[in-house]
Motif scaffolding. Structure first.
Motif, PDB file in Angstrom:
ATOM      1  N   ALA A 123      41.449  37.892  -9.378  1.00  0.00           N
ATOM      2  CA  ALA A 123      41.728  38.966  -8.416  1.00  0.00           C
ATOM      3  C   ALA A 123      43.227  39.133  -8.228  1.00  0.00           C
ATOM      4  CB  ALA A 123      41.052  38.656  -7.084  1.00  0.00           C
ATOM      5  N   ALA A 124      43.955  38.013  -8.145  1.00  0.00           N
ATOM      6  CA  ALA A 124      45.398  38.086  -7.958  1.00  0.00           C
ATOM      7  C   ALA A 124      46.099  38.581  -9.219  1.00  0.00           C
ATOM      8  CB  ALA A 124      45.934  36.707  -7.552  1.00  0.00           C
ATOM      9  N   GLU A 125      45.679  38.077 -10.377  1.00  0.00           N
ATOM     10  CA  GLU A 125      46.326  38.441 -11.645  1.00  0.00           C
ATOM     11  C   GLU A 125      46.059  39.900 -12.004  1.00  0.00           C
ATOM     12  OE1 GLU A 125      48.519  37.743 -15.263  1.00  0.00           O
ATOM     13  OE2 GLU A 125      48.341  36.609 -13.392  1.00  0.00           O
ATOM     14  N   LEU A 126      44.811  40.315 -11.937  1.00  0.00           N
ATOM     15  CA  LEU A 126      44.468  41.687 -12.309  1.00  0.00           C
ATOM     16  C   LEU A 126      44.977  42.687 -11.286  1.00  0.00           C
ATOM     17  CD1 LEU A 126      40.811  41.155 -13.604  1.00  0.00           C
ATOM     18  CD2 LEU A 126      42.941  41.240 -14.923  1.00  0.00           C
ATOM     19  N   SER A 137      52.223  39.552 -22.893  1.00  0.00           N
ATOM     20  CA  SER A 137      53.283  38.552 -22.775  1.00  0.00           C
ATOM     21  C   SER A 137      52.847  37.400 -21.872  1.00  0.00           C
ATOM     22  CB  SER A 137      54.557  39.199 -22.223  1.00  0.00           C
ATOM     23  OG  SER A 137      55.562  38.221 -22.012  1.00  0.00           O
ATOM     24  N   ARG A 138      52.193  37.732 -20.763  1.00  0.00           N
ATOM     25  CA  ARG A 138      51.720  36.696 -19.841  1.00  0.00           C
ATOM     26  C   ARG A 138      50.640  35.842 -20.507  1.00  0.00           C
ATOM     27  NH1 ARG A 138      53.185  37.996 -14.425  1.00  0.00           N
ATOM     28  NH2 ARG A 138      51.318  37.077 -13.484  1.00  0.00           N
ATOM     29  N   GLN A 139      49.787  36.468 -21.282  1.00  0.00           N
ATOM     30  CA  GLN A 139      48.733  35.732 -21.981  1.00  0.00           C
ATOM     31  C   GLN A 139      49.323  34.740 -22.974  1.00  0.00           C
ATOM     32  OE1 GLN A 139      46.520  38.979 -23.649  1.00  0.00           O
ATOM     33  NE2 GLN A 139      45.250  39.280 -21.821  1.00  0.00           N
ATOM     34  N   SER A 184      36.868  37.553 -21.091  1.00  0.00           N
ATOM     35  CA  SER A 184      36.422  38.944 -21.039  1.00  0.00           C
ATOM     36  C   SER A 184      37.249  39.775 -20.069  1.00  0.00           C
ATOM     37  CB  SER A 184      34.942  38.991 -20.640  1.00  0.00           C
ATOM     38  OG  SER A 184      34.505  40.318 -20.463  1.00  0.00           O
ATOM     39  N   ARG A 185      37.449  39.275 -18.865  1.00  0.00           N
ATOM     40  CA  ARG A 185      38.108  40.075 -17.832  1.00  0.00           C
ATOM     41  C   ARG A 185      39.615  40.138 -18.010  1.00  0.00           C
ATOM     42  NH1 ARG A 185      35.684  38.386 -12.103  1.00  0.00           N
ATOM     43  NH2 ARG A 185      37.262  39.911 -11.458  1.00  0.00           N
ATOM     44  N   TRP A 186      40.207  39.110 -18.648  1.00  0.00           N
ATOM     45  CA  TRP A 186      41.645  39.153 -18.882  1.00  0.00           C
ATOM     46  C   TRP A 186      41.962  39.811 -20.215  1.00  0.00           C
ATOM     47  CZ3 TRP A 186      45.754  34.825 -19.632  1.00  0.00           C
ATOM     48  CH2 TRP A 186      46.952  35.212 -19.011  1.00  0.00           C
ATOM     49  N   GLY A 187      40.913  40.071 -20.995  1.00  0.00           N
ATOM     50  CA  GLY A 187      41.075  40.851 -22.215  1.00  0.00           C
ATOM     51  C   GLY A 187      41.743  40.133 -23.357  1.00  0.00           C
ATOM     52  N   HIS A 237      36.615  31.663 -27.925  1.00  0.00           N
ATOM     53  CA  HIS A 237      37.521  32.612 -27.264  1.00  0.00           C
ATOM     54  C   HIS A 237      38.938  32.076 -27.125  1.00  0.00           C
ATOM     55  CE1 HIS A 237      34.226  35.329 -26.422  1.00  0.00           C
ATOM     56  NE2 HIS A 237      33.538  34.333 -25.910  1.00  0.00           N
ATOM     57  N   GLY A 238      39.305  31.124 -27.954  1.00  0.00           N
ATOM     58  CA  GLY A 238      40.648  30.573 -27.900  1.00  0.00           C
ATOM     59  C   GLY A 238      40.653  29.137 -28.386  1.00  0.00           C
ATOM     60  N   THR A 239      41.666  28.388 -27.961  1.00  0.00           N
ATOM     61  CA  THR A 239      41.821  26.996 -28.362  1.00  0.00           C
ATOM     62  C   THR A 239      41.626  26.089 -27.162  1.00  0.00           C
ATOM     63  OG1 THR A 239      43.392  27.572 -30.095  1.00  0.00           O
ATOM     64  CG2 THR A 239      43.380  25.275 -29.352  1.00  0.00           C
ATOM     65  N   ILE A 240      40.777  25.086 -27.305  1.00  0.00           N
ATOM     66  CA  ILE A 240      40.562  24.095 -26.260  1.00  0.00           C
ATOM     67  C   ILE A 240      41.187  22.772 -26.700  1.00  0.00           C
ATOM     68  CG2 ILE A 240      38.850  22.631 -25.120  1.00  0.00           C
ATOM     69  CD1 ILE A 240      37.026  24.981 -24.882  1.00  0.00           C
TER      70      ILE A 240
END
Length: 309
Positions: A123-126, A137-139, A184-187, A237-240
Motif C-alpha cells: 500500500a505504501a509502495e504503490l 529502478s527501485r525493483q 504480481s502487484r509490484w509487476g 518469480h525471482g531468486t531466493i
C-alpha cells in the motif's frame, strides 16, 4: 531459482541482533492479548541507493534505523515484536494468524502476520504513484527478507503431529503465495528474496519438554525446513537466497562449547571471536519483563556476551 548458504553476512547481522530479543518472549504457549512495539503509519522511502525490506517476527525486528552488519543500505522493517505485558505471557508474529484458530490458540492479537505486513508495504509502495522507469529502478535495488518460523513452531508444540504437519504445509504455502502476490502487484518476476529457515526451538531457554514433545518438535522443525527448501526450488518469480538460520545458531553454540573445551576446528569454530560468547545456554534475563524491571533482580552484567536475552 534458489541459492543456499550458511554464511550470508547481511542476514547474520539481523539474526544476531534478534537472537538477543527472542528468548525474552519465548516463555509460554498461551497467547493473551498482545500489542506490537512499533506503531504508526508505515512509509517507504522516496529515494535510496540500496534497500532492504524485512518481513518477520522479533528475530528480524531490530527497532533501529542504523545500518546493520557489513553493508550500508536503507532498511524498511515491518517485522513485529510483541510488547510484553505485566499481566501475562505473549507470542510473536506468525505467518498467518488464522492458523492460531485451527490450533485452538487464538488470541486477540494485534501483531501483523506476513499477509498484513506485506499489504502494509505494498500500500505504501504503490501509493507513491511513480513512473514505470522509477519503479524499475527501485525493483533493481531492493532485496526482501522473509523471516518467520520461530513463533510458528512454538505454536505447534504439544499438538498432534498430523494436525501440526498440515498446519506447517499451509503456512509454507502461504509464504509462497504472498511472494507470488508481491511479484504480481509490484509487476516484476525478478524479485530478490532472502528466505530464512527456522531454528530448532528446543535449544531456546524457554523450551520445556513434556513426554514426547522434544521428539515431535524436532520432527516438525525438519518438516518446516524441508517444505521451505522444496517450495523455494519451485518458485519462478525471482531468486531466493535460502539462509540456514538453524545452522547459524548451532555454529554459535558449538563455537563457544569448543572454545570452552580448548578445541579449535579447521573451519574456525572454537575461536569464540566477536562477540566472544560467555553463555550460550542461559538467558541474560531469566523471566522476561517482570524480572528486568524488578529492583530485586537484574539482567546479566554483559548482555552482549549472552547468545540469548
Amino acid at each position: 531459482m534458489v541459492r543456499m548458504f550458511n554464511r550470508f553476512y547481511a542476514l547474520s547481522a539481523v539474526a544476531v541482533c534478534s537472537i538477543l530479543l527472542s528468548a525474552w518472549f519465548l516463555t509460554s504457549r498461551r497467547f493473551p492479548d498482545i500489542l506490537p512495539l512499533a506503531t504508526g503509519q508505515f512509509q517507504v522511502a522516496n529515494t535510496f541507493d540500496q534497500r532492504l525490506v524485512v518481513f518477520g517476527d522479533s528475530w528480524s525486528d531490530n527497532a533501529s534505523e542504523e545500518s546493520q552488519g557489513k553493508f550500508s543500505c536503507h532498511e524498511e522493517n515491518l517485522a513485529q515484536t510483541a510488547n510484553p505485558l505485566l499481566r501475562g505471557k505473549n507470542v510473536g508474529a506468525v505467518v498467518d494468524n488464522e492458523e492460531l484458530d485451527f490450533l485452538g490458540r487464538l488470541s486477540q492479537t494485534h501483531l501483523a502476520d506476513f499477509k498484513s505486513q506485506l499489504e502494509q508495504w505494498l500500500a505504501a509502495e504503490l501509493g507513491l504513484g511513480l513512473s514505470e522507469e522509477a519503479v524499475r529502478s527501485r525493483q533493481n535495488h531492493t532485496i526482501f527478507v522473509v523471516s518467520f518460523g520461530v513463533w510458528d513452531l512454538w505454536s505447534l508444540i504439544g499438538k498432534d503431529y498430523d494436525a501440526a504437519s498440515k498446519s506447517v504445509e499451509r503456512r509454507i504455502a502461504t509464504i509462497m503465495e504472498q511472494l507470488d502476490e508481491l511479484s504480481s502487484r509490484w509487476g516484476t518476476s525478478e524479485l530478490k528474496v532472502i528466505l530464512t529457515q527456522t531454528v530448532d526451538v528446543t535449544f531456546l531457554p524457554g523450551f520445556e519438554s513434556v513426554g514426547d514433545q522434544y521428539k515431535e518438535t524436532v520432527r516438525i522443525l525438519g518438516l518446516w525446513n524441508k517444505q521451505i527448501r522444496d517450495a523455494a526450488k519451485e518458485w519462478t518469480h525471482g531468486t531466493i537466497y535460502l539462509f540456514d538460520t538453524n545452522a547459524f545458531l548451532m555454529d554459535c553454540i558449538r563455537d563457544y562449547q569448543l572454545f570452552a573445551a580448548g578445541i579449535e576446528e579447521e573451519n574456525g569454530l572454537g575461536m569464540n571471536l566477536d562477540p566472544g560468547w560467555m553463555n550460550v545456554v542461559e538467558p541474560c534475563v531469566e523471566s522476561g519483563y517482570r524480572v528486568m524491571m524488578s529492583k530485586e533482580k537484574k539482567q546479566c552484567e554483559q548482555p552482549e556476551k549472552y547468545l540469548f536475552w
